[in-house]
Design an enzyme around this catalytic site. Structure first.
Site, PDB file in Angstrom:
ATOM      1  CD  GLU A  74      -2.890  -5.871   5.674  1.00 12.87           C
ATOM      2  OE1 GLU A  74      -3.556  -5.733   6.386  1.00 12.87           O
ATOM      3  OE2 GLU A  74      -2.025  -6.510   4.767  1.00 12.87           O
ATOM      4  CG  HIS A 116      -4.409  -3.436   2.821  1.00 13.24           C
ATOM      5  ND1 HIS A 116      -3.979  -3.340   3.680  1.00 13.24           N
ATOM      6  CD2 HIS A 116      -4.623  -2.366   2.141  1.00 13.24           C
ATOM      7  CE1 HIS A 116      -3.890  -1.480   3.903  1.00 13.24           C
ATOM      8  NE2 HIS A 116      -4.584  -0.954   2.810  1.00 13.24           N
ATOM      9  CB  CYS A 159      -1.020   0.559   0.757  1.00 14.97           C
ATOM     10  SG  CYS A 159      -2.736   1.156   1.062  1.00 14.97           S
TER      11      CYS A 159
END
Length: 369
Positions: free
Chosen positions: A347, A345, A255
Site C-alpha cells: 500500500e 508494504h 509486514c
C-alpha cells in the site's frame, strides 16, 4: 540555537541542535533509507517507539500537508535529520515539518552527521537511544543511564498502543464486492483505501478482537496489518490467525502480519541486526525470479530461506519471497489453505508501487473461495 544530543546506549554521543519539540525522548534508534515520503514515515504506526534517522540529508523541503498522513498522529519516538529545510516549498504544504513536530510534541535533533550514525547502527546494530534537547541536555553519564534504563524492543508488545479501540468501516468505492475483517496491529490509512478501490468494504477491528467478532461481519477475507513490536508477544493474534486458517477463510498479511502468519504456521522469528526500513528494498519471488522494489519497515523477521517448503498443521506452505541483500524471508504462501503474506508494504503511498497487485491477488483468493 538550542543545543541537543543524540545519545546511544553504548555511550556514543552526537551533538546538534533541537529540531521540533524541546525536551527528551527515548526509543530504539533505527535508520530509514527513503529519499521521499517523510510524512508517511513519521505517521506510520509501525515506527511506534523508535527514533528514526533519515539517511537522506535534506528533509522537510515539501513541508507538511493535511492529506498524506498514514494515521491520526506522528508515531515515531524521535526524529534525527542532518539538514532540515529552512523554508518549505510545495503547493500542498500547510506548515513546516518543524512546526508539526512542535505541534505534536515530537523531540528531534538536526545538524548531525547522519551518515556516521547510520554506519554505526549498521555495524553495532539497532539499539536504545535518547534525544535530549534544551534543558534536558545534562552530563553524558546521566543521559546514557536514562537510555540504558529504557525498555528494549525485544519482547515489546506495542500493537495495543496503536490499534483502534473500536471497529470502524471504510466503505468500498462503488458497489461492494467483498467484506474484509482487518486486524489492526498498526494499519495505515492507505491500506483500506486501496482495498476500497477494488470493491472491498474494510472493517478495521481492534487487535483484541475474537473469532466471533470477525465472523459477526461475515467476512469474505481476513487481513493482518503491519504494526510495531516483537511478533513473539502476539499470542492472541497468532491464535486468531490459526482459527481463521482452520475455517479456510481467505487471509492476506503484510509486514507484522507476515510474521504473525509465519508463527501461526509454526515458524520462529528473530530480531534483525538493523532491519529493513525504506522505500527501495529489493525482493525476489522465488518461483519466478521476478524482482520488485518495495517499501519496508521491520526489525524482526521470520526464520527460513528462499523456496523453503514447510509442513504445517494447516498443510503445505512455502517461503515465496526473499530479499537478495541478506536472504531475509519476505513472503509466505500456503498451498492447502487460502492464505499468503509478504514482509513489505503493497500500500506504500510514497511508493514504489511494484507490489500493489498483491491486493488483486487477495481479491482473486476471495473470488475463488
Amino acid at each position: 540555537m538550542t543545543p541537543a544530543a543524540l545519545v546511544l546506549e553504548d555511550g556514543r554521543v552526537f551533538r546538534g541542535e533541537a529540531f521540533g519539540a524541546v525536551g527528551s525522548t527515548l526509543g530504539e534508534v533505527v535508520f530509514c533509507t527513503a529519499m521521499t515520503g517523510y510524512q508517511e514515515t513519521l505517521t506510520d504506526p509501525s515506527y511506534h517507539g523508535q527514533i528514526v534517522v533519515a539517511t537522506a540529508p535534506q528533509i522537510g523541503n515539501t513541508g507538511w500537508n493535511d492529506e498524506d498522513d498514514e494515521s491520526r498522529k506522528i508515531h515515531v519516538a524521535g526524529y534525527v535529520v542532518r539538514d532540515p529545510a529552512r523554508i518549505p516549498s510545495n503547493w500542498r504544504s500547510r506548515r513546516s515539518l518543524n512546526d508539526e513536530l512542535v505541534n505534536q510534541g515530537v523531540v528531534g535533533i538536526a545538524g548531525i552527521d547522519t551518515r556516521t550514525v547510520t554506519r554505526h547502527i549498521r555495524e553495532q546494530g539497532a539499539m536504545r537511544a535518547g534525544i535530549f534537547a534544551g534543558d534536558a541536555v545534562t552530563d553524558v553519564d546521566t543521559m546514557v543511564q536514562a537510555v540504558q534504563e529504557s525498555p528494549k524492543m525485544k519482547g515489546a508488545d506495542l500493537s495495543g498502543a496503536v490499534s483502534t479501540k473500536e471497529t470502524y468501516v471504510v466503505p468500498a468505492d462503488g458497489a461492494t464486492r467483498f467484506k474484509v475483517a482487518a486486524l489492526d496491529l498498526g494499519i495505515k490509512f492507505n491500506t483500506p483505501r486501496m482495498m476500497a478501490q477494488r470493491g472491498i468494504e474494510t472493517h478495521v477491528m481492534p487487535v483484541g478482537s475474537t473469532l466471533d467478532d470477525l465472523l459477526a461481519i461475515e467476512p469474505n477475507g481476513v487481513f493482518l496489518a503491519n504494526g510495531p513490536g516483537d511478533p513473539e508477544t502476539q499470542a492472541h493474534a497468532i491464535t486468531l490467525t490459526q482459527q481463521v486458517l482452520e475455517r479456510r477463510i481467505p487471509l492476506f498479511g503484510i509486514c507484522f502480519g507476515n510474521q504473525i502468519l509465519g508463527r501461526a504456521l509454526g515458524m520462529g522469528t528473530y530480531k534483525m541486526q538493523y532491519g529493513h526500513r525504506g522505500i527501495n528494498v529489493p525482493v525476489i519471488e522465488a518461483a519466478t525470479g521476478r524482482v520488485a522494489i518495495t517499501a519496508q519497515n521491520h526489525g524482526f523477521a521470520l526464520e527460513g530461506e528462499a523456496g523453503q517448503k514447510l509442513d504445517t498443521p494447516f498443510g503445505a506452505a512455502e517461503v515465496s519471497h526473499y530479499c537478495p541483500n541478506d536472504g531475509t524471508v519476505e513472503g509466505l504462501r500456503c498451498v492447502d489453505v487460502p492464505a499468503f503474506s509478504v514482509q513489505y508494504h503493497p500500500e506504500a503511498a510514497a511508493g514504489p508501487h511494484d507490489a500493489a497487485p498483491l491486493f488483486d491477488q487477495f481479491v482473486t483468493l476471495m473470488d475463488e473461495a
